[in-house]
Each structure stands twice: as structure tokens, then as C-alpha cells.
Motif scaffolding. Structure first.
Motif, PDB file in Angstrom:
ATOM      1  N   UNK A 176       0.553  -1.207   0.087  1.00 61.17           N
ATOM      2  CA  UNK A 176       0.180   0.000  -0.017  1.00 61.17           C
ATOM      3  C   UNK A 176       0.790   1.163  -0.141  1.00 61.17           C
ATOM      4  N   UNK A 177       1.780   1.168   0.993  1.00 53.55           N
ATOM      5  CA  UNK A 177       2.772   2.515   0.780  1.00 53.55           C
ATOM      6  C   UNK A 177       3.465   2.676  -0.271  1.00 53.55           C
ATOM      7  N   UNK A 178       3.939   1.607  -0.975  1.00 48.44           N
ATOM      8  CA  UNK A 178       4.844   1.857  -2.332  1.00 48.44           C
ATOM      9  C   UNK A 178       3.721   2.378  -3.226  1.00 48.44           C
ATOM     10  N   UNK A 179       2.611   1.753  -3.309  1.00 52.09           N
ATOM     11  CA  UNK A 179       1.389   2.222  -4.349  1.00 52.09           C
ATOM     12  C   UNK A 179       0.962   3.824  -4.086  1.00 52.09           C
ATOM     13  N   UNK A 180       1.024   4.165  -2.890  1.00 46.79           N
ATOM     14  CA  UNK A 180       0.564   5.399  -2.733  1.00 46.79           C
ATOM     15  C   UNK A 180       1.818   6.479  -3.028  1.00 46.79           C
ATOM     16  N   UNK A 181       3.086   5.873  -2.768  1.00 45.54           N
ATOM     17  CA  UNK A 181       4.235   6.736  -3.165  1.00 45.54           C
ATOM     18  C   UNK A 181       4.316   6.834  -4.705  1.00 45.54           C
ATOM     19  N   UNK A 182       4.063   5.897  -5.506  1.00 42.41           N
ATOM     20  CA  UNK A 182       4.223   6.095  -6.775  1.00 42.41           C
ATOM     21  C   UNK A 182       3.149   6.720  -7.374  1.00 42.41           C
ATOM     22  N   UNK A 183       1.989   7.045  -6.932  1.00 39.26           N
ATOM     23  CA  UNK A 183       0.819   7.693  -7.312  1.00 39.26           C
ATOM     24  C   UNK A 183       1.217   9.375  -7.088  1.00 39.26           C
ATOM     25  N   UNK A 184       1.909   9.390  -5.964  1.00 35.72           N
ATOM     26  CA  UNK A 184       2.780  10.828  -5.488  1.00 35.72           C
ATOM     27  C   UNK A 184       3.477  11.172  -6.469  1.00 35.72           C
ATOM     28  N   UNK A 185       4.535  10.180  -7.001  1.00 37.50           N
ATOM     29  CA  UNK A 185       5.543  10.584  -7.754  1.00 37.50           C
ATOM     30  C   UNK A 185       4.924  11.157  -9.221  1.00 37.50           C
ATOM     31  N   UNK A 186       3.847  10.244  -9.510  1.00 38.92           N
ATOM     32  CA  UNK A 186       3.088  10.397 -10.761  1.00 38.92           C
ATOM     33  C   UNK A 186       2.503  11.888 -10.796  1.00 38.92           C
ATOM     34  N   UNK A 187       1.927  12.449  -9.674  1.00 43.40           N
ATOM     35  CA  UNK A 187       1.479  13.626  -9.715  1.00 43.40           C
ATOM     36  C   UNK A 187       2.664  14.872  -9.767  1.00 43.40           C
ATOM     37  N   UNK A 188       3.720  14.496  -9.116  1.00 49.51           N
ATOM     38  CA  UNK A 188       5.050  15.231  -9.314  1.00 49.51           C
ATOM     39  C   UNK A 188       5.422  15.368 -10.683  1.00 49.51           C
ATOM     40  N   UNK A 189       5.130  14.294 -11.497  1.00 52.48           N
ATOM     41  CA  UNK A 189       5.895  14.406 -12.614  1.00 52.48           C
ATOM     42  C   UNK A 189       4.515  14.955 -13.931  1.00 52.48           C
ATOM     43  N   UNK A 190       3.347  14.846 -13.197  1.00 52.03           N
ATOM     44  CA  UNK A 190       2.375  15.433 -14.273  1.00 52.03           C
ATOM     45  C   UNK A 190       1.771  14.077 -14.974  1.00 52.03           C
ATOM     46  N   UNK A 191       2.218  12.743 -14.661  1.00 51.04           N
ATOM     47  CA  UNK A 191       1.692  11.640 -15.539  1.00 51.04           C
ATOM     48  C   UNK A 191       0.192  11.336 -14.916  1.00 51.04           C
ATOM     49  N   UNK A 192      -0.626  10.703 -15.717  1.00 50.43           N
ATOM     50  CA  UNK A 192      -1.688  10.067 -15.328  1.00 50.43           C
ATOM     51  C   UNK A 192      -1.642   9.107 -14.224  1.00 50.43           C
TER      52      UNK A 192
END
Length: 349
Positions: A176-192
């Protein structure tokens, strides 16, 4: 003087060895009365031979003697008196794949040091099962940093997942933590697929997002660091006080729904297919509450209509005590298994 058996038929020792240290409990074999417990915060080392039996014994034996001395005094002896131990059950994280040194050395060492001949060596998933459900058919999901499911019809064990954060533990805290951090990094990059809410949580916990890889990758406790972010995912998924439920972050809520599906998959894989089946949930992950438990209960109901979700009766230390008590009285019902539940005094175990 050596006082005799415990107040209700004999004394037993339960041991729980995990990532947070070593816990030991002394109880009477009937299961009545309050267990005496002690703990060490030093985890047992792992080396080339697996879990280090010598290091476990170096911690366990002084702790056991302290408990036994105290029980001896309470039983009417004098200071320094000890009591006889009818059985010992040791539950250890990693026993399945890293327990060879324990299986080779512990039985003889415990007999020499404590005079005990009835010994059970169990995976921590087995002691979690015994603590949660006792010795009846069903399934237990143990979820914290990792995730494992274990089930039995009392003829054999079935295990699902528990393969570590690189190969599995799907739906566990690190997942769960890794999935949450991945979604955070996607937001940082501007990725879907990104989540601004999770990005804000990342930066509040770890600092600027671009610095996270340098903080995370050198750590030897990466699974624990990843799992530490799981409560943030749950917080983001939940609406604030007085806000409509829909105002929770949809990406975070979706991560928890997917985690629930993974956990239900594991439970379904191990739950006995026929007869009454109880499913118990145990472990620190479930303390994050409804954001995970609501979708998980829905998934379990859909996947296992013949099963009933119940509260865990006790923790892995209580499970180790229960196994030792049943072993002492000769009525241990849980299936023997060379790696999951090893009873060396019994032929074929």
C-alpha cells in the motif's frame, strides 16, 4: 526444591520471534490464569545458516529462567527455585525458509537447558493462526508490513503469499505504501494516475519528492519505510470531518480497494472449500480501519459466501502458548509440517 506443575496441570513456554524483537510467555497448560511475559526489543539475527539459533538461545534462556524463577517463588518455593516445563513452542518469522538452524539446534538445546522434551517449532503464520482461531478449521490473514494467508481443514495447511515485498505481500503495508508513493510521484511528474493529495502527504513525511529515491533506496529496512506511508494513504482516502464521503482522494481509495482485492484473493486461496470456515484478520495493518476494512469485508463476502469473518482471539504469542499447551497435554490438533509446524519428538513431523 523444584515446585511441581502449574496451578492447573503444568507449565508451558510460548515464544514469539519477529522483526520487533523476542517475546516469551509462561503459562499453565490449561490456558486459565494469566500468563507471565517478558520481552526483548533486539530482533534475532539472521546469518548464512538462516535464523541464528545461538542468538535466539542467548536471549531466550535468561528470559525463560527469570519467568520460571518467579513462578517457582509464587508456587511456594524460595528465591532461585524453578518449575518444570512441560512443553515449549517457538514461533519465528522466516521459519519456513530460514529455520534450518533452529530446527537442527533448538530441540536438544532446550532439553539440555530446561529439561523439556516436547518442543514445537512453528512459522509465525502458524502461531498467528493458533492465536486467532485456536485449533479449528478456517483461515487467517496476517497483515502488517507484509501479508500472508494461512488456512487449514486440520488435515493439511494451505499458504498464500508471504513472499516478501519484491515478489508478493500483495495488499500488505509495504504494498500500500509503495502504491501511494508511486501515485505521489506520478502527480509530481504530471503523469496520469497521480494524486496531489498523496504528493502533499509524501512531502510532509519525507520532504521534497525528488529527494525520496536517495532517502529510500540505500535503506536496509525499505519494506518498513514503505509501510510507514500506508496510514497516510488511508488518511487521504478518508473524507474530513463534516465532509461528504466522496471528498476523499479517489486515487488513495482505489489503492485500498485494490489492496482489499489482493487480501481477499489470498484468503480465498487458503480457506477450506467446504464446511464452516471462519476467517480472522490479524496484524497491525488492519488498525488503519474502515478505509481498508469496508472494501475488504465486501470482497470477502463476495469471494467466500460460506465463510464468516471473526475477530482474532489472540496474537502470535498467545498462539505459541496455545500450541505448547496442546503439545503438553498430547492433544495438538493442528497439522504437522516439516517447515510450518515441526514437532521433532513425533515421528514424521
Amino acid at each position: 526444591m523444584t515446585p511441581g506443575p502449574g496451578p492447573n496441570g503444568g507449565w508451558v513456554l510460548g515464544v514469539d520471534s519477529g522483526g520487533s524483537g523476542l517475546r516469551v510467555a509462561l503459562a499453565d497448560a490449561s490456558g486459565t490464569g494469566r500468563a507471565r511475559t517478558t520481552a526483548s526489543r533486539e530482533p534475532v539475527r539472521t546469518g548464512p545458516a538462516g535464523i541464528d539459533a545461538a542468538h535466539l538461545l542467548d536471549q531466550l534462556l535468561p528470559m525463560a529462567r527469570t519467568l520460571l524463577d518467579g513462578a517457582g517463588s509464587s508456587a511456594g518455593g524460595t528465591a532461585g527455585d524453578t518449575v518444570a516445563v512441560g512443553a515449549v513452542a517457538v514461533g519465528a518469522a522466516g521459519m519456513v525458509t530460514l529455520g534450518d538452524d533452529l530446527r537442527t539446534r533448538l530441540p536438544a538445546a532446550l532439553e539440555s537447558a530446561l529439561g523439556v522434551r516436547r518442543v514445537a517449532l512453528a512459522a509465525d503464520a502458524v502461531t498467528a493462526y493458533a492465536g486467532a482461531l485456536g485449533e479449528r478449521p478456517g483461515a487467517v490473514v496476517a497483515a502488517g508490513t507484509g501479508m500472508i494467508a494461512l488456512g487449514t481443514d486440520l488435515a493439511s495447511w494451505r499458504r498464500a503469499d508471504g513472499w516478501g515485498h519484491l515478489l508478493g505481500d500483495c495488499g500488505g503495508g509495504a504494498w500500500i505504501g509503495r502504491a501511494g508513493l508511486e501515485a505521489a510521484m506520478r502527480a509530481h511528474d504530471g503523469r496520469p494516475g497521480g494524486s496531489p493529495a498523496l504528493l502533499a502527504a509524501l512531502e510532509a513525511v519525507f520532504g521534497p519528492a525528488p529527494e525520496l529515491p536517495g532517502l529510500l533506496y540505500p535503506r536496509t529496512d525499505r519494506p518498513a519505510v514503505l509501510a510507514s506511508f500506508a496510514p497516510e494513504v488511508a488518511r487521504c482516502a478518508t473524507a474530513g470531518p463534516g465532509e461528504p464521503r466522496e471528498t476523499g482522494d479517489p486515487v488513495a481509495a482505489g489503492i485500498l480497494r485494490e489492496a482489499a482485492r489482493h487480501i481477499a484473493d489470498a484468503a480465498a486461496a487458503v480457506c477450506p472449500a467446504s464446511g464452516e470456515c471462519e476467517v480472522a484478520l490479524t496484524g497491525g495493518l488492519f488498525k488503519i480501519g474502515d478505509p481498508l476494512l469496508v472494501p475488504l469485508r465486501a470482497e470477502l463476502s463476495a469471494r467466500l459466501p460460506h465463510a464468516r469473518t471473526v475477530s482474532a482471539a489472540g496474537d502470535p504469542l498467545a498462539g505459541a502458548v496455545r500450541i505448547a499447551a496442546s503439545l503438553a497435554t498430547g492433544d495438538l490438533r493442528l497439522p504437522r509440517d516439516g517447515r510450518l509446524l515441526h514437532v521433532p519428538t513425533e515421528q514424521g513431523s
